[in-house]
Design a protein around this motif. Structure first.
Motif, PDB file in Angstrom:
ATOM      1  N   LEU A   1      19.768 -14.526   5.669  1.00 11.39           N
ATOM      2  CA  LEU A   1      19.652 -13.377   4.766  1.00 11.39           C
ATOM      3  C   LEU A   1      18.215 -13.143   4.297  1.00 11.39           C
ATOM      4  CD1 LEU A   1      22.872 -13.947   2.647  1.00 11.39           C
ATOM      5  CD2 LEU A   1      22.483 -12.132   4.333  1.00 11.39           C
ATOM      6  N   ASN A   2      17.402 -14.194   4.336  1.00  8.65           N
ATOM      7  CA  ASN A   2      16.002 -14.060   3.921  1.00  8.65           C
ATOM      8  C   ASN A   2      15.234 -13.073   4.786  1.00  8.65           C
ATOM      9  OD1 ASN A   2      16.442 -15.971   1.939  1.00  8.65           O
ATOM     10  ND2 ASN A   2      15.424 -17.638   3.034  1.00  8.65           N
ATOM     11  N   MET A   3      15.784 -12.746   5.958  1.00 10.07           N
ATOM     12  CA  MET A   3      15.136 -11.763   6.817  1.00 10.07           C
ATOM     13  C   MET A   3      14.881 -10.475   6.037  1.00 10.07           C
ATOM     14  SD  MET A   3      16.264 -10.093  10.479  1.00 10.07           S
ATOM     15  CE  MET A   3      17.874  -9.525   9.930  1.00 10.07           C
ATOM     16  N   PHE A   4      15.812 -10.090   5.208  1.00  6.35           N
ATOM     17  CA  PHE A   4      15.685  -8.825   4.496  1.00  6.35           C
ATOM     18  C   PHE A   4      14.662  -8.913   3.365  1.00  6.35           C
ATOM     19  CE2 PHE A   4      19.764  -8.938   6.632  1.00  6.35           C
ATOM     20  CZ  PHE A   4      19.653  -7.794   7.412  1.00  6.35           C
ATOM     21  N   ASP A   5      14.525 -10.095   2.765  1.00  5.75           N
ATOM     22  CA  ASP A   5      13.473 -10.287   1.761  1.00  5.75           C
ATOM     23  C   ASP A   5      12.099 -10.196   2.420  1.00  5.75           C
ATOM     24  OD1 ASP A   5      15.320 -10.756  -0.375  1.00  5.75           O
ATOM     25  OD2 ASP A   5      15.633 -12.766   0.443  1.00  5.75           O
ATOM     26  N   ALA A   6      11.968 -10.803   3.596  1.00 11.29           N
ATOM     27  CA  ALA A   6      10.706 -10.736   4.336  1.00 11.29           C
ATOM     28  C   ALA A   6      10.394  -9.290   4.728  1.00 11.29           C
ATOM     29  CB  ALA A   6      10.765 -11.631   5.571  1.00 11.29           C
ATOM     30  N   LEU A   7      11.403  -8.568   5.187  1.00  7.90           N
ATOM     31  CA  LEU A   7      11.187  -7.161   5.538  1.00  7.90           C
ATOM     32  C   LEU A   7      10.731  -6.363   4.325  1.00  7.90           C
ATOM     33  CD1 LEU A   7      14.241  -6.408   7.856  1.00  7.90           C
ATOM     34  CD2 LEU A   7      11.854  -6.710   8.543  1.00  7.90           C
ATOM     35  N   GLY A   8      11.319  -6.637   3.178  1.00  3.43           N
ATOM     36  CA  GLY A   8      10.899  -5.949   1.956  1.00  3.43           C
ATOM     37  C   GLY A   8       9.426  -6.184   1.663  1.00  3.43           C
ATOM     38  N   GLU A   9       8.964  -7.403   1.877  1.00  2.81           N
ATOM     39  CA  GLU A   9       7.543  -7.704   1.684  1.00  2.81           C
ATOM     40  C   GLU A   9       6.695  -6.861   2.634  1.00  2.81           C
ATOM     41  OE1 GLU A   9       7.186 -11.926   2.256  1.00  2.81           O
ATOM     42  OE2 GLU A   9       8.329 -12.382   0.432  1.00  2.81           O
ATOM     43  N   TRP A  10       7.135  -6.754   3.881  1.00  3.78           N
ATOM     44  CA  TRP A  10       6.413  -5.961   4.875  1.00  3.78           C
ATOM     45  C   TRP A  10       6.370  -4.488   4.458  1.00  3.78           C
ATOM     46  CZ3 TRP A  10       8.785  -4.185  10.076  1.00  3.78           C
ATOM     47  CH2 TRP A  10       7.802  -3.685  10.934  1.00  3.78           C
ATOM     48  N   PHE A  11       7.517  -3.960   4.038  1.00  2.00           N
ATOM     49  CA  PHE A  11       7.590  -2.563   3.640  1.00  2.00           C
ATOM     50  C   PHE A  11       6.670  -2.264   2.460  1.00  2.00           C
ATOM     51  CE2 PHE A  11      12.360  -2.395   5.040  1.00  2.00           C
ATOM     52  CZ  PHE A  11      11.974  -2.571   6.366  1.00  2.00           C
ATOM     53  N   ARG A  12       6.530  -3.226   1.533  1.00  2.00           N
ATOM     54  CA  ARG A  12       5.689  -3.037   0.345  1.00  2.00           C
ATOM     55  C   ARG A  12       4.213  -3.340   0.597  1.00  2.00           C
ATOM     56  NH1 ARG A  12      10.142  -5.818  -1.588  1.00  2.00           N
ATOM     57  NH2 ARG A  12       8.946  -7.748  -1.770  1.00  2.00           N
ATOM     58  N   GLY A  13       3.872  -3.702   1.846  1.00  2.00           N
ATOM     59  CA  GLY A  13       2.483  -4.013   2.171  1.00  2.00           C
ATOM     60  C   GLY A  13       2.043  -5.381   1.698  1.00  2.00           C
ATOM     61  N   GLU A  14       2.987  -6.310   1.554  1.00  2.00           N
ATOM     62  CA  GLU A  14       2.683  -7.658   1.063  1.00  2.00           C
ATOM     63  C   GLU A  14       2.698  -8.705   2.170  1.00  2.00           C
ATOM     64  OE1 GLU A  14       5.765  -8.243  -1.825  1.00  2.00           O
ATOM     65  OE2 GLU A  14       5.067  -6.588  -3.080  1.00  2.00           O
ATOM     66  N   ALA A  15       2.911  -8.295   3.408  1.00  2.00           N
ATOM     67  CA  ALA A  15       3.043  -9.238   4.517  1.00  2.00           C
ATOM     68  C   ALA A  15       1.703  -9.449   5.207  1.00  2.00           C
ATOM     69  CB  ALA A  15       4.067  -8.724   5.522  1.00  2.00           C
ATOM     70  N   ALA A  16       1.366 -10.702   5.414  1.00  2.00           N
ATOM     71  CA  ALA A  16       0.154 -11.066   6.165  1.00  2.00           C
ATOM     72  C   ALA A  16       0.594 -11.490   7.561  1.00  2.00           C
ATOM     73  CB  ALA A  16      -0.606 -12.176   5.458  1.00  2.00           C
ATOM     74  N   ILE A  17       0.749 -10.518   8.438  1.00  2.00           N
ATOM     75  CA  ILE A  17       1.224 -10.767   9.793  1.00  2.00           C
ATOM     76  C   ILE A  17       0.006 -11.013  10.682  1.00  2.00           C
ATOM     77  CG2 ILE A  17       2.493  -9.810  11.763  1.00  2.00           C
ATOM     78  CD1 ILE A  17       4.016  -8.073   9.679  1.00  2.00           C
ATOM     79  N   GLY A  18       0.029 -12.084  11.416  1.00  2.00           N
ATOM     80  CA  GLY A  18      -1.066 -12.370  12.334  1.00  2.00           C
ATOM     81  C   GLY A  18      -2.212 -13.134  11.715  1.00  2.00           C
ATOM     82  N   GLY A  19      -1.992 -13.719  10.553  1.00  2.00           N
ATOM     83  CA  GLY A  19      -3.018 -14.560   9.956  1.00  2.00           C
ATOM     84  C   GLY A  19      -4.106 -13.821   9.216  1.00  2.00           C
ATOM     85  N   GLY A  20      -4.107 -12.504   9.286  1.00  2.00           N
ATOM     86  CA  GLY A  20      -5.104 -11.734   8.551  1.00  2.00           C
ATOM     87  C   GLY A  20      -4.604 -11.440   7.151  1.00  2.00           C
ATOM     88  N   GLY A  21      -5.228 -10.502   6.501  1.00  2.00           N
ATOM     89  CA  GLY A  21      -4.773 -10.070   5.185  1.00  2.00           C
ATOM     90  C   GLY A  21      -3.497  -9.265   5.312  1.00  2.00           C
ATOM     91  N   THR A  22      -3.030  -8.790   4.192  1.00  2.00           N
ATOM     92  CA  THR A  22      -1.814  -7.977   4.210  1.00  2.00           C
ATOM     93  C   THR A  22      -2.106  -6.661   4.934  1.00  2.00           C
ATOM     94  OG1 THR A  22      -2.339  -7.050   2.047  1.00  2.00           O
ATOM     95  CG2 THR A  22      -0.885  -8.992   2.099  1.00  2.00           C
ATOM     96  N   GLU A  23      -1.055  -6.097   5.486  1.00  2.00           N
ATOM     97  CA  GLU A  23      -1.212  -4.846   6.222  1.00  2.00           C
ATOM     98  C   GLU A  23      -0.338  -3.762   5.626  1.00  2.00           C
ATOM     99  OE1 GLU A  23       1.778  -4.801   9.958  1.00  2.00           O
ATOM    100  OE2 GLU A  23       0.153  -6.217  10.179  1.00  2.00           O
ATOM    101  N   THR A  24      -0.800  -2.542   5.730  1.00  2.00           N
ATOM    102  CA  THR A  24      -0.032  -1.392   5.294  1.00  2.00           C
ATOM    103  C   THR A  24       1.107  -1.174   6.290  1.00  2.00           C
ATOM    104  OG1 THR A  24      -2.006  -0.393   4.336  1.00  2.00           O
ATOM    105  CG2 THR A  24      -0.149   1.080   4.787  1.00  2.00           C
ATOM    106  N   PHE A  25       2.304  -1.001   5.770  1.00  2.00           N
ATOM    107  CA  PHE A  25       3.470  -0.774   6.625  1.00  2.00           C
ATOM    108  C   PHE A  25       3.392   0.621   7.229  1.00  2.00           C
ATOM    109  CE2 PHE A  25       7.814   0.941   7.037  1.00  2.00           C
ATOM    110  CZ  PHE A  25       8.286   0.086   8.000  1.00  2.00           C
ATOM    111  N   ARG A  26       3.500   0.681   8.560  1.00  2.00           N
ATOM    112  CA  ARG A  26       3.477   1.953   9.277  1.00  2.00           C
ATOM    113  C   ARG A  26       4.633   2.062  10.277  1.00  2.00           C
ATOM    114  NH1 ARG A  26      -1.546   1.782   7.508  1.00  2.00           N
ATOM    115  NH2 ARG A  26      -3.002   3.485   7.597  1.00  2.00           N
TER     116      ARG A  26
END
Length: 192
Positions: A84-109
């Motif tokens: 179920l944590n998948m959806f919490d992680a997705l929420g972070e991505w949608f809000r621009g709080e996810a650091a995907i790829g080791g860089g800083g956070t990215e804007t969700f597009r």
């Protein structure tokens, strides 16, 4: 760990531009400018822009899956909770709080794999195929997690959870609804 190569520099620069601007809209000149490299270097590593797109999507596939499943585990809890944590992680991505790829956070597009498959719509196109491969890998890993959590019909449940995930991504992309992940999680809880 080895330092990044010029090929890596090209792929990282291309991925960043593809995520922001799309695949067809991103020109080779812009990629070379961001990477600080020449056209000769590009064609030393890639025969075409399409080969570069494939390499960029392969990188994004690894980055996204590492981030998503790593984040699901890091949030913690029982194996069921981790699904179920998948959806919490997705929420972070949608809000621009996810650091995907080791860089800083990215804007969700939105999902670059959905975008790539739309821009390269022929099922046999290598770009279209890599998008499908990414989605299948997500379902496979979810299936393994559902099995570990001893949930009934783990493969079927994984497919349904992936459909909820895709719907949340579409809603967050089109409607700008950062709460789409939370809504999808409520539906997932009922399924489990």
């Amino acid at each position: 760990m080895a330092p990044p190569s010029r090929r890596d520099d090209l792929v990282v620069a291309a991925l960043r531009l593809f995520l922001n601007d799309g695949f067809h809209a991103t020109g080779i000149a812009a990629i070379l400018d961001v990477a600080g490299l020449t056209k000769m270097t590009l064609y030393h590593h890639f025969k075409s822009k399409e080969e570069l797109i494939v390499a960029a999507l392969e990188l994004r596939d690894r980055q996204f899956r590492d981030w998503l499943f790593g984040r699901m585990q890091a949030i913690g809890g029982t194996p069921r909770s981790q699904v179920l944590n998948m959806f919490d992680a997705l929420g972070e991505w949608f809000r621009g709080e996810a650091a995907i790829g080791g860089g800083g956070t990215e804007t969700f597009r939105g999902c670059p794999f959905v975008k790539a498959s739309a821009e390269y719509a022929e099922p046999g196109d290598p770009i279209h195929r890599i998008a499908g491969d990414h989605k299948r890998r997500i379902v496979e890993t979810l299936g393994e997690m559902c099995h570990k959590a001893e949930l009934p019909e783990p493969e079927r449940l994984a497919r349904r959870l992936a459909l909820l995930k895709e719907g949340a991504i579409a809603d967050a992309t089109i409607a700008g609804d950062a709460q789409a992940a939370a809504e999808a999680k409520m539906m997932a809880v009922r399924m489990l």
